[in-house]
Design an enzyme around this catalytic site. Sequence first.
Site, mmCIF file in Angstrom:
data_model
loop_
_atom_site.group_PDB
_atom_site.id
_atom_site.type_symbol
_atom_site.label_atom_id
_atom_site.label_comp_id
_atom_site.label_asym_id
_atom_site.label_seq_id
_atom_site.Cartn_x
_atom_site.Cartn_y
_atom_site.Cartn_z
ATOM 1 N N CYS A 160 -29.089 -10.552 46.898
ATOM 2 C CA CYS A 160 -30.387 -10.382 46.769
ATOM 3 C C CYS A 160 -30.968 -9.315 45.574
ATOM 4 O O CYS A 160 -32.016 -9.144 45.329
ATOM 5 C CB CYS A 160 -31.210 -9.909 48.079
ATOM 6 S SG CYS A 160 -30.556 -8.436 48.797
ATOM 7 N N CYS A 183 -31.624 -4.835 54.884
ATOM 8 C CA CYS A 183 -32.086 -3.934 53.908
ATOM 9 C C CYS A 183 -31.937 -2.421 54.752
ATOM 10 O O CYS A 183 -31.244 -1.537 54.405
ATOM 11 C CB CYS A 183 -33.600 -3.905 53.767
ATOM 12 S SG CYS A 183 -34.004 -5.284 52.695
#
Length: 146
Positions: free
Chosen positions: A34, A103
Amino acid sequence: MLYSEKVMDHFTNPRNVGEIPDANGVGEVGNAKCGDIMKMYLKIENGVIEDVKFKTFGCGAAIATSSMATEMIKGKTVEDALKLTNSAVVEALEGLPPVKIHCSVLAEQAIKTALADYYTRQGIDPTPFVGELKDPDEEHLACETE
């Protein structure tokens, strides 16, 4: 995608952004899938994290988790910082969408990587303290762009 007010606050007003030129622990992790990259800088004196800064290239959730994670370890002992988990970061942010949990994992790993660097600079093997650091790309975490 709905974010909590806390996530939005840490995204729009991130704490502890920047670099520490004389940091004695630096860690960088990234997820190639990502494109999120986090770099953590620690200034540790007498076993206490006196200062912590981060630079994150990524989505809003990556910035928010970096900001929250730095707030959670600032002023804490190295031992306490090592106990920080990604789920504690998510909880402190009042939740993250499932596709953004990776994250918080990156934030935990960035701190652990910086702590490992700190131990290494002291001539101490970090593995007994930090554990085996996994490559975030090998975690096969869901990673979706916004």
